[in-house]
Design an enzyme around this catalytic site. Structure first.
Site, mmCIF file in Angstrom:
data_model
loop_
_atom_site.group_PDB
_atom_site.id
_atom_site.type_symbol
_atom_site.label_atom_id
_atom_site.label_comp_id
_atom_site.label_asym_id
_atom_site.label_seq_id
_atom_site.Cartn_x
_atom_site.Cartn_y
_atom_site.Cartn_z
ATOM 1 N N ASN A 134 1.345 3.403 -2.903
ATOM 2 C CA ASN A 134 1.913 3.851 -4.190
ATOM 3 C C ASN A 134 1.451 5.265 -4.533
ATOM 4 O OD1 ASN A 134 2.823 1.250 -4.346
ATOM 5 N ND2 ASN A 134 1.469 0.609 -6.005
ATOM 6 N N SER A 140 -6.872 -5.871 -6.044
ATOM 7 C CA SER A 140 -8.041 -6.441 -5.367
ATOM 8 C C SER A 140 -9.275 -6.291 -6.246
ATOM 9 C CB SER A 140 -8.260 -5.737 -4.036
ATOM 10 O OG SER A 140 -8.668 -4.406 -4.257
ATOM 11 N N SER A 181 -8.200 -5.257 4.743
ATOM 12 C CA SER A 181 -8.661 -5.011 3.375
ATOM 13 C C SER A 181 -9.045 -6.275 2.604
ATOM 14 C CB SER A 181 -7.606 -4.214 2.590
ATOM 15 O OG SER A 181 -7.368 -2.982 3.208
ATOM 16 N N ARG A 205 1.927 -5.063 6.301
ATOM 17 C CA ARG A 205 1.208 -4.032 5.558
ATOM 18 C C ARG A 205 2.051 -2.764 5.544
ATOM 19 N NH1 ARG A 205 -4.911 -2.705 4.491
ATOM 20 N NH2 ARG A 205 -4.525 -0.889 3.197
ATOM 21 N N GLU A 221 -11.850 -4.923 -5.227
ATOM 22 C CA GLU A 221 -12.306 -3.557 -4.951
ATOM 23 C C GLU A 221 -11.533 -2.540 -5.801
ATOM 24 O OE1 GLU A 221 -11.509 -5.827 -2.633
ATOM 25 O OE2 GLU A 221 -13.445 -6.192 -1.679
ATOM 26 N N ASN A 222 -10.222 -2.800 -6.020
ATOM 27 C CA ASN A 222 -9.440 -1.902 -6.887
ATOM 28 C C ASN A 222 -10.110 -1.823 -8.256
ATOM 29 O OD1 ASN A 222 -6.123 -3.085 -5.847
ATOM 30 N ND2 ASN A 222 -7.387 -1.455 -5.000
ATOM 31 N N ASP A 261 0.846 -1.197 0.000
ATOM 32 C CA ASP A 261 0.000 0.000 0.000
ATOM 33 C C ASP A 261 0.881 1.246 0.000
ATOM 34 O OD1 ASP A 261 -2.282 1.507 0.053
ATOM 35 O OD2 ASP A 261 -2.661 1.252 2.197
ATOM 36 N N TRP A 310 3.078 7.857 -2.279
ATOM 37 C CA TRP A 310 4.490 8.009 -2.654
ATOM 38 C C TRP A 310 4.605 8.993 -3.820
ATOM 39 C CZ3 TRP A 310 7.485 7.351 -6.986
ATOM 40 C CH2 TRP A 310 8.872 7.250 -6.784
HETATM 41 C C1 FPP Z 1 -1.711 0.435 -3.352
HETATM 42 O O1 FPP Z 1 -1.351 1.699 -3.704
HETATM 43 C C2 FPP Z 1 -1.271 -0.589 -4.211
HETATM 44 C C3 FPP Z 1 -1.989 -1.207 -5.201
HETATM 45 C C4 FPP Z 1 -3.128 -0.645 -5.925
HETATM 46 C C5 FPP Z 1 -1.629 -2.559 -5.543
HETATM 47 C C6 FPP Z 1 -0.182 -2.860 -5.683
HETATM 48 C C7 FPP Z 1 0.293 -2.669 -7.043
HETATM 49 C C8 FPP Z 1 1.595 -2.577 -7.363
HETATM 50 C C9 FPP Z 1 2.700 -2.709 -6.401
HETATM 51 C C10 FPP Z 1 1.932 -2.293 -8.760
HETATM 52 C C11 FPP Z 1 2.434 -3.385 -9.604
HETATM 53 C C12 FPP Z 1 2.322 -4.773 -9.186
HETATM 54 C C13 FPP Z 1 2.813 -5.776 -9.921
HETATM 55 C C14 FPP Z 1 2.734 -7.173 -9.459
HETATM 56 C C15 FPP Z 1 3.443 -5.528 -11.225
HETATM 57 P P1 FPP Z 1 -2.469 2.816 -3.593
HETATM 58 O O2 FPP Z 1 -2.681 3.332 -4.983
HETATM 59 O O3 FPP Z 1 -3.687 2.291 -2.919
HETATM 60 O O4 FPP Z 1 -1.746 3.855 -2.686
HETATM 61 P P2 FPP Z 1 -2.431 5.011 -1.814
HETATM 62 O O5 FPP Z 1 -3.222 4.322 -0.738
HETATM 63 O O6 FPP Z 1 -1.255 5.759 -1.293
HETATM 64 O O7 FPP Z 1 -3.284 5.816 -2.751
#
Ligand code: FPP
Length: 277
Positions: free
Chosen positions: A39, A82, A214, A206, A84-85, A37, A42
């Site tokens: 990305n 997920s 989640s 996590r 949900e994503n 979690d 960041w």
């Molecule tokens: C959460 O970040 C992460 C994800 C949506 C899933 C993880 C995905 C990756 C690490 C990318 C690539 C994976 C592979 C296997 C190639 P977020 O967007 O929810 O972060 P935030 O909560 O800070 O908005």
């Protein structure tokens, strides 16, 4: 049990080796699961677009997997996408994540081979775009004979829908075998989950500080130790995996029992009066 294949401690970075030296190799967890979690945050902190956070996150996936393989971790499971994503994120972001997954597999299968890593998946993967499924199958088949770490990517995954799928297939089996519900035990449920052939996670990590599960591996984490770090996933590296394992090794796992030294009862519990009211 360690996966077959040699440990490659000499390939760890100096920083990783320093943390590894504090570990008890015989008490390594068998299965580590990670909710990746942060990305988006960041990227936001750098005034970058969210997709650059995901791209950087994919690099962390590879680096952490390689460290896991060097220390002989048998099972690593990552929550990559997920249900949900898929339902709740803008279509452009979902499409980007799909393209990123495809390109990640394309560019990293050779590194998986070099690291003796086997790739597998859990989730309703049949609902992903066909070209993504083709690439996934290709990577899975290419790495199928590797005997080191098994990297399981949870894709289009949700724990509740996993249970729905498991109960449906268990109900079908029972109907076929004319069994009554009284026959169902925990082992039957385990056999019908996506994770049927895997041990349960010992350690769940996590990133990015949220205190949530989640909808990840709800059945399987019944006795997992939970480690939450403020570090955002794109900044998470092998050394942080080792730090989490060091923290795990400092804990006493009790599985509902009393743990070491907890069996010494000082007084006869029969003699203790229970105060009412
Ligand atoms: C959460 O970040 C992460 C994800 C949506 C899933 C993880 C995905 C990756 C690490 C990318 C690539 C994976 C592979 C296997 C190639 P977020 O967007 O929810 O972060 P935030 O909560 O800070 O908005």
């Amino acid at each position: 049990m360690q996966p077959s294949g040699t440990l490659r401690i000499h390939e760890l970075t100096a920083e990783e080796r320093a943390v590894y030296a504090t570990l008890k190799p015989e008490r390594l967890p068998e299965h580590v699961a990670i909710i990746m979690d942060g990305n988006g945050r960041w990227a936001g902190r750098r005034s970058l677009k969210r997709f650059l956070g995901h791209q950087q996150g994919a690099k962390s996936v590879q680096l952490v997997t390689e460290t896991a393989s060097r220390i002989g971790l048998p099972w690593l499971t990552l929550y990559a996408f997920s249900l949900e994503n898929k339902l709740r994120r803008p279509r452009a972001e979902v499409n980007f994540l799909m393209r990123l997954l495809k390109s990640y597999l394309e560019s990293n299968v050779q590194r998986m081979m070099d690291n003796n890593v086997r790739i597998r998946y859990i989730g309703r993967t049949h609902e992903l775009p066909p070209e993504v499924q083709d690439k996934m199958r290709w990577a899975e088949e290419a790495t199928a004979r590797n005997t080191g770490t098994t990297l399981t990517l949870a894709l289009n995954y949700g724990a509740r829908s996993e249970m729905v799928d498991a109960f449906r297939s268990l109900a079908e089996e029972m109907q076929r075998k004319h069994l009554s519900p009284g026959h169902i035990d925990e082992e039957d449920i385990h056999r019908h989950l996506y994770t049927a052939n895997m041990p349960d996670p010992d350690l769940l990590i996590r990133t990015s500080g949220e205190m949530r599960i989640s909808n990840f591996l709800l059945w399987q984490i019944a006795y997992a130790e939970i480690y939450v770090t403020e570090r955002l996933w794109p900044d998470f590296r092998g050394v942080h995996l080792l730090e989490a394992i060091a923290d795990f090794q400092r804990r006493e796992r009790r599985y509902g029992g009393l743990g070491e030294g907890g069996g010494e009862v000082e007084e006869d519990p029969e003699q203790i009066r229970i105060a009412a009211g």
